[in-house]
Design a protein around this motif. Structure first.
Motif, PDB file in Angstrom:
ATOM      1  N   GLU A 160      70.160  -0.690 -21.016  1.00 33.17           N
ATOM      2  CA  GLU A 160      69.434   0.153 -20.013  1.00 33.17           C
ATOM      3  C   GLU A 160      70.425   0.310 -18.766  1.00 33.17           C
ATOM      4  OE1 GLU A 160      68.358  -2.852 -20.850  1.00 33.17           O
ATOM      5  OE2 GLU A 160      66.719  -2.845 -22.087  1.00 33.17           O
TER       6      GLU A 160
ATOM      7  N   ASN B 217      70.195   2.320 -16.412  1.00 36.03           N
ATOM      8  CA  ASN B 217      69.841   2.613 -15.230  1.00 36.03           C
ATOM      9  C   ASN B 217      69.174   1.471 -14.306  1.00 36.03           C
ATOM     10  OD1 ASN B 217      68.518   5.057 -17.221  1.00 36.03           O
ATOM     11  ND2 ASN B 217      69.515   5.879 -15.430  1.00 36.03           N
ATOM     12  N   TYR B 218      69.046   0.401 -14.978  1.00 38.29           N
ATOM     13  CA  TYR B 218      68.718  -0.821 -14.144  1.00 38.29           C
ATOM     14  C   TYR B 218      70.079  -1.212 -13.437  1.00 38.29           C
ATOM     15  CZ  TYR B 218      64.266  -1.461 -16.940  1.00 38.29           C
ATOM     16  OH  TYR B 218      63.386  -1.266 -17.365  1.00 38.29           O
TER      17      TYR B 218
ATOM     18  N   SER C 240      69.721  -0.991  -9.588  1.00 39.62           N
ATOM     19  CA  SER C 240      68.541  -1.335  -9.015  1.00 39.62           C
ATOM     20  C   SER C 240      68.871  -2.804  -8.209  1.00 39.62           C
ATOM     21  CB  SER C 240      67.552  -1.898 -10.303  1.00 39.62           C
ATOM     22  OG  SER C 240      68.125  -2.945 -10.909  1.00 39.62           O
TER      23      SER C 240
ATOM     24  N   ASP D 233      65.816  11.876 -17.460  1.00 45.77           N
ATOM     25  CA  ASP D 233      65.559  11.670 -15.856  1.00 45.77           C
ATOM     26  C   ASP D 233      65.919  10.670 -15.106  1.00 45.77           C
ATOM     27  OD1 ASP D 233      63.633  10.089 -16.687  1.00 45.77           O
ATOM     28  OD2 ASP D 233      61.891  11.379 -15.735  1.00 45.77           O
ATOM     29  N   GLY D 234      66.515   9.523 -15.936  1.00 44.09           N
ATOM     30  CA  GLY D 234      67.137   8.202 -15.253  1.00 44.09           C
ATOM     31  C   GLY D 234      66.076   7.222 -15.231  1.00 44.09           C
ATOM     32  N   SER D 235      64.722   7.412 -15.871  1.00 42.40           N
ATOM     33  CA  SER D 235      63.835   6.362 -15.534  1.00 42.40           C
ATOM     34  C   SER D 235      64.292   5.504 -16.715  1.00 42.40           C
ATOM     35  CB  SER D 235      62.618   7.122 -15.679  1.00 42.40           C
ATOM     36  OG  SER D 235      62.481   7.717 -17.319  1.00 42.40           O
ATOM     37  N   ALA D 236      63.928   4.078 -16.466  1.00 44.98           N
ATOM     38  CA  ALA D 236      64.585   3.288 -17.561  1.00 44.98           C
ATOM     39  C   ALA D 236      63.202   2.394 -18.250  1.00 44.98           C
ATOM     40  CB  ALA D 236      65.181   2.125 -16.713  1.00 44.98           C
ATOM     41  N   SER D 237      63.267   2.176 -19.580  1.00 44.86           N
ATOM     42  CA  SER D 237      62.344   1.378 -20.034  1.00 44.86           C
ATOM     43  C   SER D 237      63.154   0.551 -21.207  1.00 44.86           C
ATOM     44  CB  SER D 237      61.204   2.146 -20.766  1.00 44.86           C
ATOM     45  OG  SER D 237      61.913   3.052 -21.666  1.00 44.86           O
TER      46      SER D 237
ATOM     47  N   GLY E 140      67.573   4.357 -21.595  1.00 42.05           N
ATOM     48  CA  GLY E 140      68.293   4.901 -20.366  1.00 42.05           C
ATOM     49  C   GLY E 140      68.855   6.208 -20.582  1.00 42.05           C
TER      50      GLY E 140
ATOM     51  N   ARG F 272      63.052  10.893 -26.856  1.00 42.14           N
ATOM     52  CA  ARG F 272      62.934   9.582 -26.255  1.00 42.14           C
ATOM     53  C   ARG F 272      61.747   8.710 -27.011  1.00 42.14           C
ATOM     54  NH1 ARG F 272      61.959   7.913 -19.769  1.00 42.14           N
ATOM     55  NH2 ARG F 272      61.532   5.838 -20.317  1.00 42.14           N
TER      56      ARG F 272
END
Length: 312
Positions: A62, A64-65, A68, A98-102, A106, A159
């Protein structure tokens, strides 16, 4: 007050290697000589020399983390842990989103296309990731992947929602146009070279994709070799001093993974390159994932190297 350790890990590893050599030598000579007793004396209280760290490579899915609060904290701790520069490898550096992570997801959204099919590049999210690496003193092990939605030969669904459903969605498929893919890779590498400078980027490592012998690659072996050839050519056109390796397959202690690694190496050494007017393919280092075999014992984790040794 300073005291020497009761044992030296480097000496222990050398001893283990000696035992393995003795084991195989004994097996090969068994039919020719009668069994003999072998005495091995190990001086675990004597230092053999400095131990070169080999634990300075880390990775995660991931990206995008990375920027953080906790991501920055962890990267700083990893950098401080090692006396040599730490390398970080992340997935999804070319993935659309969109750059949101899960979990296991990513994106950077570096490549999209307008209504006319013309490329649109955006470096905003990517720069946040690599700026964080740079600020922490991290050296990227840059993984070229995964497939942008606009280039995927099977884009939908794109996704995933892991652990519900399959993680291997549209990002795992071959490109519908290898030349367009190569241009994305070229622009990606050129941007990083220009932003961080050649003196910095020459210390980085570059790899194409991740574990293409399993579900991360939803194409054939030959399609991956084509992806590799176009990617390496694009990397070197953008930065000729780049060190490129692969195939980042799973551990070759498994027969299927070993066969994939064999045919990949044969492709790089002897077979036709998919980029016109070239033969063979550049390979500066061989990479595969042996994984570990840790166990929980007596209230703590005990690391195992059996699988590593079997793979090597």
């Amino acid at each position: 007050m300073c005291c020497k350790p009761s044992f030296d890990l480097w000496t222990l590893c050398r001893t283990l290697g000696t035992l393995l050599l003795l084991f195989f030598a004994t097996r090969s000579c068994r039919s020719q000589e009668s069994p003999q007793n072998v005495a091995i004396e190990v001086h675990v209280d004597q230092l053999d020399g400095p131990m070169i760290p080999i634990w300075n490579y880390f990775g995660y899915d991931e990206p995008n983390y990375t920027y953080s609060l906790n991501g920055k904290k962890l990267l700083g701790e990893l950098a401080a842990l090692s006396p040599v520069p730490v390398y970080i490898r992340v997935h999804n550096l070319l993935t659309t989103g969109d750059g949101s992570a899960s979990l296991k997801w990513g994106s950077t959204n570096i490549y999209t296309e307008d209504a006319a099919g013309k490329p649109v590049y955006s470096w905003v999210i990517l720069d946040r990731i690599f700026d964080t690496f740079h600020a922490a003193g991290i050296r990227p092990l840059v993984e070229i992947g995964f497939m942008p939605e606009a280039l995927s030969s099977h884009p939908q669904p794109y996704r995933h929602n892991f652990p519900q459903g399959s993680v291997f969605t549209g990002w795992a498929y071959p490109p519908k146009d290898y030349q367009k893919w190569a241009e994305v890779v070229f622009q990606f590498v050129r941007h990083l070279r220009e932003r961080y400078g050649e003196a910095e980027v020459k210390n980085w490592l570059w790899e194409v994709w991740n574990e293409p012998d399993i579900g991360y690659w939803q194409g054939t072996h030959e399609e991956f070799f084509e992806l590799y050839d176009y990617s390496v050519d694009a990397i070197l056109r953008a930065f000729p001093e780049a060190r490129v390796g692969g195939p980042d397959s799973t551990g070759p202690s498994y027969p299927k993974a070993a066969e994939f690694l064999r045919v990949f190496l044969d492709h790089c050494a002897h077979q036709r390159n998919y980029v016109p007017a070239k033969t063979g393919s550049r390979l500066d280092f061989i990479a595969f994932h042996t994984k570990g075999s840790p166990k929980w014992q007596d209230g703590h984790v005990v690391m195992g190297i059996a699988r590593h040794l079997a793979s090597i």
